[in-house]
Design an enzyme around this catalytic site. Structure first.
Site: not given
Ligand code: NDP
Length: 477
Positions: A403-405
């Site tokens: 998600n964040d990456v």
């Protein structure tokens, strides 16, 4: 004679550490590297226990205590390492690192006691003596005490944060307070070096350094924990090297310096991977949830879903598929079935590669370790820069629990708490399929615009189950 053999054993230990560390930098040799370094440590420990002699020719003795400690520590360590889940590994690293810091601080305290006894039992009685010949030793004792205590206290807080027991905590002026605490601890340390008869200063320095360690890590956001752990790891290395100086023990010195240097380099590399300075990480509270709430509440458009059979179809007829593994893949333990998917697609003539972000998962190299466990070939693991070049020619990106990456806000939204962190630029590909269980945010606690973009489709479900079904579907296409 004994000393000569011991010197050779220390040399073997030191060389093993260096070789082991070198081998750890490549997933293909990492396991062996760990064993080589562990062998070096075993040689160093048993060499010291059985062959060390002091200037008067006395051996260590105290074998019951030493082997009792080795047994208890060895059993706890082995059980903890066997039981730990891959996703909880950073917590364990933090805990073990804290133990190293505590050891260094305890060494300093006990060596100061030894010094006091050597100087006549009670330094206070001799307060007018000339201490100049002891001052270098006291300096090393103070350094080991401060650095080891900070590392211990900070690592315990980092451990608590990673397992969710400790929440971020900050107040205006906290950074100034921590600076003052550190300055006072260093000031008292300098005082002790000048006049070692002030024995009580040791405990004052210990208390200040422990408090500093707690307050230094408390406000740092969860997403910055890997950097903090790596930094604390380098502190423990330096504190252990101080122990090596105190005991004039070359292998302890080498080991400490290697840990200190490796931890420092890893810290710098991680900061570079996030495009931020270390100072910004330490006082910027990035990844804390204060901005996250604002970012999370931003109005998003609609997202679209894709069915399993459509996803299977799109991937089967693609020329090139890039798989982006993330923390969710690790939670679902879906690495083996992911490798299966890669094989099935490859058999159909699809080129399959993996795009690995340096901080995907919960520790540096997490995804490499996971995929190595499933026998994925290293040749098809692309690092972030390579992967970002490849996305332009990719038909389908399959995101598995990441998600964040892959959050474009890191590139496009200066207000985002992850702004500046380099990401996998998956939106350059023709199609993006995202597998996760819900629309919930990832570790940084923020929404992801990628999920609402026209070329993105959501494939909801547990990664392992979805991949099992996907493999079955693709086989039948
Ligand atoms: P994220 O934590 O950003 O996202 C993981 C996603 O996986 C979640 O959104 C979750 O969504 C989904 N997920 C969880 N369980 C499953 C499951 N069983 N099946 C399918 N999906 C699942 O992970 P990334 O890897 O993208 O990013 C790593 C983050 O962790 C970064 O913010 C990084 O800074 C941070 N970090 C990294 C460390 C490191 O050194 N690598 C260490 C500590 C933190 P849902 O709940 O909807 O399923």
């Amino acid at each position: 004679m004994g000393l000569n053999i011991l010197t050779v054993l220390y040399l073997i230990g030191s060389v093993s550490f260096i070789l082991g560390l070198k081998m750890l930098s490549n997933p293909a040799t990492a396991r062996k590297g760990n064993l080589v370094a562990a062998f070096g440590m075993t040689v160093a420990i048993f060499g010291t226990i059985f062959l060390y002699q002091d200037d008067q020719g006395n051996k260590l003795g105290n074998y019951v205590w030493i082997f009792g400690g080795l047994l208890v520590g060895g059993v706890i360590g082995t059980l903890a390492a066997k039981k730990v889940k891959m996703t909880s590994m950073p917590e364990m690293v933090s805990l073990f690192n804290g133990m190293g810091g505590a050891c260094a601080a305890l060494i300093s305290i006990s060596e100061f006691k030894h010094l006091s006894i050597a100087l006549g039992g009670d330094l206070l009685i001799n307060s007018t003596d000339d201490y100049s010949s002891y001052q270098p030793t006291v300096l090393i004792i103070v350094l080991g005490l401060i650095i080891g205590s900070v590392s211990f206290a900070g690592s315990m807080i980092a451990w608590g944060k990673l397992n969710g027991k400790v929440k971020d905590f900050s107040f205006p002026g906290l950074n100034i307070l921590t600076m003052i605490l550190l300055a006072v601890a260093i000031g008292l340390g300098a005082w002790l070096v000048v006049d070692p008869s002030n024995t009580y200063l040791v405990y004052a320095i210990l208390a200040l350094a422990l408090t500093y360690g707690v307050l230094f890590v408390m406000p740092i956001g969860g997403a910055d924990m890997p950097v903090v752990i790596s930094l604390l790891n380098s502190f423990t290395g330096v504190a252990a090297a101080c122990g090596g100086f105190l005991y004039n023990n070359k292998v302890m010195l080498t080991g400490g310096i290697l840990v200190g240097a490796a931890g420092t380099l890893l810290t710098i590399l991680m900061c570079k991977a996030m495009n931020r300075s270390l100072l910004n990480v330490l006082i910027g509270s990035f990844g804390g949830n204060k901005n996250a709430a604002a970012a999370g509440s931003k109005e998003q458009g609609a997202y679209k879903e894709i069915s399993l059979s459509d996803a299977a179809m799109v991937m089967s007829y693609a020329n090139k598929v890039m798989i982006v593994p993330g923390y969710g893949l690790a939670v679902a333990q879906a690495q083996h079935i992911c490798h299966e998917l890669e094989k099935v697609l490859t058999e159909k003539g699809v080129e399959v590669k993996y795009a690995i972000h340096p901080v995907a998962g919960r520790m540096p190299g997490h995804m490499n370790v996971l995929l190595a466990e499933a026998d994925v070939s290293y040749d098809i693991l692309m690092e972030m820069e390579q992967a970002n070049d490849e996305f332009k020619t990719t038909d389908v990106v399959l995101i598995l629990g990441a998600n964040d990456v892959v959050n474009p806000a890191a590139k496009n939204d200066p207000a985002s708490p992850i702004y500046g962190m380099p990401i996998l630029e998956v939106e350059q590909a023709k199609n993006v399929i995202v597998n996760k269980r819900s629309m919930k945010p990832g570790y940084a606690g923020i929404e992801n615009d990628l999920f609402f973009q026209p070329k993105t489709s959501m494939l909801f479900g547990d990664a392992k189950k979805v991949l099992q079904d996907l493999v079955a579907e693709i086989k039948s296409v």
